[in-house]
Write an enzyme that holds these catalytic residues in place. Structure first.
Site, PDB file in Angstrom:
ATOM      1  N   TYR A 197      -1.294  44.247  22.437  1.00 12.90           N
ATOM      2  CA  TYR A 197      -0.075  43.855  21.731  1.00 12.90           C
ATOM      3  C   TYR A 197       0.378  42.426  21.959  1.00 12.90           C
ATOM      4  O   TYR A 197       1.191  41.922  21.189  1.00 12.90           O
ATOM      5  CB  TYR A 197       1.073  44.820  22.071  1.00 12.90           C
ATOM      6  CG  TYR A 197       0.910  46.120  21.346  1.00 12.90           C
ATOM      7  CD1 TYR A 197       1.379  46.282  20.055  1.00 12.90           C
ATOM      8  CD2 TYR A 197       0.221  47.172  21.930  1.00 12.90           C
ATOM      9  CE1 TYR A 197       1.191  47.459  19.365  1.00 12.90           C
ATOM     10  CE2 TYR A 197       0.026  48.361  21.249  1.00 12.90           C
ATOM     11  CZ  TYR A 197       0.514  48.498  19.966  1.00 12.90           C
ATOM     12  OH  TYR A 197       0.314  49.658  19.281  1.00 12.90           O
ATOM     13  N   GLY A 214       0.220  38.653  21.582  1.00 11.65           N
ATOM     14  CA  GLY A 214      -0.442  37.748  20.648  1.00 11.65           C
ATOM     15  C   GLY A 214      -0.193  38.246  19.239  1.00 11.65           C
ATOM     16  O   GLY A 214       0.722  39.024  18.985  1.00 11.65           O
ATOM     17  N   GLY A 251      -0.552  40.342  15.861  1.00 10.80           N
ATOM     18  CA  GLY A 251      -0.929  41.712  15.546  1.00 10.80           C
ATOM     19  C   GLY A 251      -0.567  42.672  16.659  1.00 10.80           C
ATOM     20  O   GLY A 251       0.254  42.378  17.521  1.00 10.80           O
ATOM     21  N   HIS A 290       8.502  44.358  22.497  1.00 16.72           N
ATOM     22  CA  HIS A 290       8.952  43.144  21.811  1.00 16.72           C
ATOM     23  C   HIS A 290       8.603  43.219  20.322  1.00 16.72           C
ATOM     24  O   HIS A 290       9.430  42.881  19.470  1.00 16.72           O
ATOM     25  CB  HIS A 290       8.315  41.918  22.468  1.00 16.72           C
ATOM     26  CG  HIS A 290       8.809  40.627  21.944  1.00 16.72           C
ATOM     27  ND1 HIS A 290       8.035  39.830  21.121  1.00 16.72           N
ATOM     28  CD2 HIS A 290       9.984  39.975  22.115  1.00 16.72           C
ATOM     29  CE1 HIS A 290       8.736  38.744  20.820  1.00 16.72           C
ATOM     30  NE2 HIS A 290       9.915  38.806  21.407  1.00 16.72           N
ATOM     31  N   ASP A 291       7.386  43.667  20.001  1.00 21.61           N
ATOM     32  CA  ASP A 291       6.992  43.830  18.595  1.00 21.61           C
ATOM     33  C   ASP A 291       7.918  44.823  17.889  1.00 21.61           C
ATOM     34  O   ASP A 291       8.340  44.593  16.750  1.00 21.61           O
ATOM     35  CB  ASP A 291       5.547  44.319  18.484  1.00 21.61           C
ATOM     36  CG  ASP A 291       4.513  43.260  18.821  1.00 21.61           C
ATOM     37  OD1 ASP A 291       4.896  42.101  19.095  1.00 21.61           O
ATOM     38  OD2 ASP A 291       3.311  43.590  18.827  1.00 21.61           O
ATOM     39  N   ASP A 307      13.730  38.540  22.731  1.00 22.29           N
ATOM     40  CA  ASP A 307      12.977  37.592  23.556  1.00 22.29           C
ATOM     41  C   ASP A 307      13.402  37.661  25.019  1.00 22.29           C
ATOM     42  O   ASP A 307      12.565  37.630  25.925  1.00 22.29           O
ATOM     43  CB  ASP A 307      13.154  36.168  23.026  1.00 22.29           C
ATOM     44  CG  ASP A 307      12.449  35.927  21.698  1.00 22.29           C
ATOM     45  OD1 ASP A 307      11.743  36.837  21.206  1.00 22.29           O
ATOM     46  OD2 ASP A 307      12.602  34.816  21.152  1.00 22.29           O
TER      47      ASP A 307
END
Length: 138
Positions: A43, A45, A47, A63-64, A105
């Protein structure tokens, strides 16, 4: 040399919140997000799919998911405001959407800091073919 080239590619086109995210990771976790998490696990980076490989990779998964819940602004480009109070990052500003990006963040950077001991170099540039399991829901 290959690593330097990859780092340059990761930085091309980075603006707004992604630069701020890097700054928060440096400030809170004390390490470079681009270097340590730019291509880590399933996860961290660009994509993301499969199952997070460890606690550090789970920070990126969360975070995604957090970015996925942001509406009405662009989490990767919009600039937010924050301050530091007694060594703690506090997200601010009047725009609730940008404040939400900042919180995503801040939480991720704190997660990286709290899970430094789980970081495992074997997940650095982890092959995507190892991330084929069904993704868990956010």
């Amino acid at each position: 040399m290959r690593t330097l080239w990859i780092m340059a590619v990761l930085l091309v086109g980075v603006e707004g919140s992604l630069v701020q995210f890097e700054t928060l990771i440096m400030k809170i976790a004390g390490r470079s997000g681009v270097w340590y998490y730019g291509s880590y696990g399933c996860y961290c980076g660009s994509g993301g799919q499969g199952r997070p490989q460890d606690a550090s990779d789970r920070c990126c998964f969360v975070h995604d998911c957090c970015y996925g819940k942001v509406t009405d602004c662009d989490p990767k480009a919009d600039v937010y405001t924050y301050s530091e109070e007694n060594g703690v990052v506090v997200c601010g500003g009047d725009d609730p959407c940008k404040k939400q990006i900042c919180e995503c963040d801040r939480v991720a950077a704190t997660c990286f800091r709290d899970n430094k001991d789980t970081y495992d170099n074997k997940y650095w540039f982890f092959p995507a073919k190892n991330c084929q399991e069904e993704s868990e829901p956010c």
